[in-house]
Motif scaffolding. Structure first.
Motif, PDB file in Angstrom:
ATOM      1  N   TRP A   1       1.250   1.270  10.790  1.00  0.00           N
ATOM      2  CA  TRP A   1       2.516   0.536  10.805  1.00  0.00           C
ATOM      3  C   TRP A   1       3.145   0.454   9.416  1.00  0.00           C
ATOM      4  O   TRP A   1       4.353   0.631   9.257  1.00  0.00           O
ATOM      5  CB  TRP A   1       2.272  -0.848  11.388  1.00  0.00           C
ATOM      6  CG  TRP A   1       3.379  -1.849  11.230  1.00  0.00           C
ATOM      7  CD1 TRP A   1       3.325  -3.010  10.528  1.00  0.00           C
ATOM      8  CD2 TRP A   1       4.688  -1.812  11.817  1.00  0.00           C
ATOM      9  NE1 TRP A   1       4.507  -3.695  10.628  1.00  0.00           N
ATOM     10  CE2 TRP A   1       5.363  -2.987  11.409  1.00  0.00           C
ATOM     11  CE3 TRP A   1       5.357  -0.897  12.636  1.00  0.00           C
ATOM     12  CZ2 TRP A   1       6.665  -3.270  11.785  1.00  0.00           C
ATOM     13  CZ3 TRP A   1       6.667  -1.186  13.007  1.00  0.00           C
ATOM     14  CH2 TRP A   1       7.310  -2.345  12.600  1.00  0.00           C
ATOM     15  N   ILE A   2       2.334   0.190   8.385  1.00  0.00           N
ATOM     16  CA  ILE A   2       2.911  -0.070   7.060  1.00  0.00           C
ATOM     17  C   ILE A   2       3.046   1.185   6.211  1.00  0.00           C
ATOM     18  O   ILE A   2       3.839   1.196   5.251  1.00  0.00           O
ATOM     19  CB  ILE A   2       2.085  -1.115   6.281  1.00  0.00           C
ATOM     20  CG1 ILE A   2       0.700  -0.576   5.914  1.00  0.00           C
ATOM     21  CG2 ILE A   2       1.966  -2.398   7.079  1.00  0.00           C
ATOM     22  CD1 ILE A   2      -0.133  -1.541   5.080  1.00  0.00           C
ATOM     23  N   ALA A   3       2.288   2.238   6.506  1.00  0.00           N
ATOM     24  CA  ALA A   3       2.233   3.400   5.606  1.00  0.00           C
ATOM     25  C   ALA A   3       3.585   4.075   5.378  1.00  0.00           C
ATOM     26  O   ALA A   3       3.934   4.362   4.219  1.00  0.00           O
ATOM     27  CB  ALA A   3       1.205   4.408   6.120  1.00  0.00           C
ATOM     28  N   PRO A   4       4.394   4.368   6.420  1.00  0.00           N
ATOM     29  CA  PRO A   4       5.645   5.103   6.158  1.00  0.00           C
ATOM     30  C   PRO A   4       6.593   4.371   5.210  1.00  0.00           C
ATOM     31  O   PRO A   4       7.040   4.947   4.207  1.00  0.00           O
ATOM     32  CB  PRO A   4       6.252   5.255   7.562  1.00  0.00           C
ATOM     33  CG  PRO A   4       5.082   5.223   8.484  1.00  0.00           C
ATOM     34  CD  PRO A   4       4.149   4.227   7.874  1.00  0.00           C
ATOM     35  N   ALA A   5       6.902   3.106   5.481  1.00  0.00           N
ATOM     36  CA  ALA A   5       7.853   2.375   4.640  1.00  0.00           C
ATOM     37  C   ALA A   5       7.296   2.144   3.246  1.00  0.00           C
ATOM     38  O   ALA A   5       8.017   2.272   2.247  1.00  0.00           O
ATOM     39  CB  ALA A   5       8.219   1.042   5.291  1.00  0.00           C
ATOM     40  N   ALA A   6       6.011   1.809   3.145  1.00  0.00           N
ATOM     41  CA  ALA A   6       5.411   1.580   1.832  1.00  0.00           C
ATOM     42  C   ALA A   6       5.430   2.858   0.995  1.00  0.00           C
ATOM     43  O   ALA A   6       5.657   2.808  -0.228  1.00  0.00           O
ATOM     44  CB  ALA A   6       3.971   1.077   1.989  1.00  0.00           C
ATOM     45  N   THR A   7       5.221   4.003   1.628  1.00  0.00           N
ATOM     46  CA  THR A   7       5.258   5.282   0.917  1.00  0.00           C
ATOM     47  C   THR A   7       6.655   5.579   0.395  1.00  0.00           C
ATOM     48  O   THR A   7       6.833   5.991  -0.760  1.00  0.00           O
ATOM     49  CB  THR A   7       4.792   6.420   1.843  1.00  0.00           C
ATOM     50  OG1 THR A   7       3.454   6.155   2.286  1.00  0.00           O
ATOM     51  CG2 THR A   7       4.825   7.758   1.126  1.00  0.00           C
ATOM     52  N   VAL A   8       7.661   5.358   1.225  1.00  0.00           N
ATOM     53  CA  VAL A   8       9.045   5.608   0.808  1.00  0.00           C
ATOM     54  C   VAL A   8       9.423   4.691  -0.354  1.00  0.00           C
ATOM     55  O   VAL A   8      10.085   5.111  -1.313  1.00  0.00           O
ATOM     56  CB  VAL A   8      10.011   5.415   1.990  1.00  0.00           C
ATOM     57  CG1 VAL A   8      11.464   5.482   1.522  1.00  0.00           C
ATOM     58  CG2 VAL A   8       9.766   6.473   3.053  1.00  0.00           C
ATOM     59  N   MET A   9       9.004   3.421  -0.287  1.00  0.00           N
ATOM     60  CA  MET A   9       9.336   2.483  -1.364  1.00  0.00           C
ATOM     61  C   MET A   9       8.635   2.874  -2.666  1.00  0.00           C
ATOM     62  O   MET A   9       9.194   2.698  -3.753  1.00  0.00           O
ATOM     63  CB  MET A   9       8.964   1.065  -0.962  1.00  0.00           C
ATOM     64  CG  MET A   9       9.822   0.485   0.159  1.00  0.00           C
ATOM     65  SD  MET A   9      11.599   0.609  -0.139  1.00  0.00           S
ATOM     66  CE  MET A   9      11.785  -0.426  -1.593  1.00  0.00           C
TER      67      MET A   9
END
Length: 389
Positions: A85-93
Motif C-alpha cells: 500500500w505505501i511503497a508506490p507513493a513513498a517511492t515517488v516522494m
C-alpha cells in the motif's frame, strides 16, 4: 502463501495506484473493490474497522487496509499489505526530493513550483474547514478548536500538540454521560503488540540519544509523530512543519510546501509525504543517505499505527462499549481541527504576501469546495503554469 492472499495483495496494489482523494475516497474504493466485488469482508466489518481506526492515532485508511489484511491472513499478510500500500507513493516522494536536491545543487531554478506552494496552503485551509465542519458540533468543541489553533500557532514546539490532544480528550471525557451505553464483550487484552509499540519507541529514543545518529533520531521523530496524529494526513502537516521546518530546520518552508503539493497529486496515503521530509533531512549524506532518510521516515511514521491496530483489534468489541472512550474523541477531533487551522496560517507566512499568491490560496479553496475537480488535476495545472509563466 495461498492464492487468495496473492489476489488480495494484487487488489491492494491496484488501490495504491488508483486511490486518489484522501481517506474518505480510499474507504469508498475499499467498499467497491474489497467488499462488493471480492467479498473479503462484509460492509458491517469494514464500517466497524474504519471506526476503530478513526479513534487510534495514525493513518486511518492505511490502518483500515492493514486490519483487513490481518482479518484475512493474520499479521504476516497485514505487514505485506502495509508494504504494498505505501511503497508506490513513498517511492515517488523520495524521487521528488532527490530531484529537488539535484536541481538545487546545480543552481537550476525551482520557479516552476511557484504556484503549487500557495496551492498547498489552499489545500490545508480546505482540510481545516472540511474537518471542523464534520467533527465540531458543540460550543465546547468550538472552544477547544479555537484554543488549540491559538496555542498551535503561538507555541512552536513539537510537544505542544500531544499535550493539546491529551488535554482536549480529558476535557470531553467528563461528558461521557451524554453518550448511550452499549453492550459489548468483556475486555480480554493481549499486550504483546502494545509492548512492542512502546519498546520500539523507547529503544529508538535511547539509541538516538546515545549515538546522536541522525537516521535513528529521524526514525524516533517520525515514530513519535505517528503515535500522536489523530484525523489522518492533514493533521500530520502542523506536526511536521513545527518539528522539521520551524524547530529543526531540516528543510525550508518552500520545500515543505512543494512536497505537500506533490503528495496531493498522488494516489495512496498522504503520510507518504514523510518520505520526502526524511529524504531532504539527510541530503548532506549523499544519494544513499537520502534513500536511507526516506526509508526510516516512512518506516517510523507508519509502524506505530500498525502496532496499535494489531493491539486494539483483538479487543475492539469490548472497548467500544465504554462511553468515556467515545466521549474523549470529541475533544481529540476538535483539537486536531484547531491544529490544521493553525497550520494553514503558519504555512502561508513563508510565501510572499502578494495579491497573486493570496488569490491562488482562495481560488484553490473555492475549487475544492465548490467543484468536483480532482486534487491531482489542480496540482498538475499549477505545475504546468509554473513551467509556462
Amino acid at each position: 502463501m495461498s492464492l487468495r492472499y496473492y489476489i488480495f495483495l494484487r487488489d491492494v496494489l491496484q488501490l495504491s495506484l488508483t486511490a486518489f482523494g484522501g481517506p474518505q475516497a480510499h474507504i469508498a474504493m475499499m467498499f467497491k473493490l474489497l467488499v462488493h466485488r471480492r467479498r473479503y469482508i462484509t460492509e458491517k466489518d469494514l464500517i466497524e474497522l474504519n471506526a476503530l481506526c478513526q479513534i487510534l492515532p495514525g493513518p486511518t485508511s492505511t490502518q483500515t487496509l492493514t486490519a483487513i489484511g490481518f482479518r484475512i491472513g493474520g499479521p504476516n499478510l497485514a505487514y505485506l499489505t502495509l508494504l504494498v500500500w505505501i511503497a508506490p507513493a513513498a517511492t515517488v516522494m523520495a524521487i521528488a526530493a532527490i530531484g529537488i536536491t539535484y536541481l538545487q545543487q546545480n543552481n537550476i531554478s525551482l520557479d516552476f513550483l511557484q504556484f503549487v506552494q500557495p496551492m498547498a496552503v489552499g489545500f490545508v485551509a480546505y482540510a481545516a474547514y472540511s474537518i471542523s465542519s464534520k467533527v465540531v458540533h458543540t460550543k465546547l468543541a468550538v472552544g477547544i478548536m479555537i484554543v488549540s489553533a491559538i496555542a498551535g500557532y503561538f507555541f512552536n514546539s513539537p510537544w505542544v500538540y500531544p499535550l493539546l490532544l491529551i488535554a482536549a480528550g480529558v476535557i470531553t471525557a467528563f461528558r461521557f454521560k451524554q453518550h448511550p451505553e452499549l453492550e459489548g464483550k468483556p475486555l480480554q487484552i493481549q499486550w504483546s503488540n502494545f509492548i512492542l509499540y512502546v519498546g520500539v519507541l523507547i529503544t529508538a529514543a535511547v539509541i538516538g540519544g546515545a549515538t546522536s545518529s541522525l537516521p535513528v533520531r529521524l526514525f524516533e521523530n517520525f515514530y513519535r509523530n505517528g503515535s500522536l496524529v489523530f484525523g489522518g494526513g492533514q493533521v500530520l502537516i502542523p506536526l511536521m512543519f513545527t518539528e522539521f521546518v520551524s524547530f529543526k530546520k531540516y528543510l525550508t518552508a518552500e520545500e515543505f510546501l512543494s512536497g505537500f503539493a506533490i503528495v496531493q497529486a498522488l494516489p495512496g496515503p498522504v503520510f507518504s509525504f514523510c518520505s520526502f521530509i526524511g529524504n531532504l533531512a539527510m541530503r548532506d549524506y549523499g544519494f544513499m543517505g537520502q534513500l536511507l532518510g526516506s526509508f526510516v521516515a516512512t518506516l517510523g511514521i507508519f509502524l506505530p499505527g500498525t502496532f496499535l491496530i494489531f493491539f486494539v483489534i483483538r479487543f475492539w468489541d469490548g472497548l467500544k462499549k465504554y462511553r468515556v472512550v467515545r466521549a474523549s474523541l470529541e475533544g481529540i477531533s476538535a483539537a486536531s481541527s484547531g491544529m490544521v487551522v493553525a497550520a494553514a496560517i503558519m504555512l502561508y507566512h513563508p510565501i510572499e504576501n502578494t495579491l497573486l499568491n493570496f488569490g491562488i490560496v482562495v481560488t484553490t479553496f473555492c475549487l475544492l469546495q465548490f467543484t468536483k475537480i480532482p486534487p491531482p488535476v489542480l496540482i498538475l495545472l499549477g505545475l504546468g503554469l509554473g513551467f509556462v509563466l
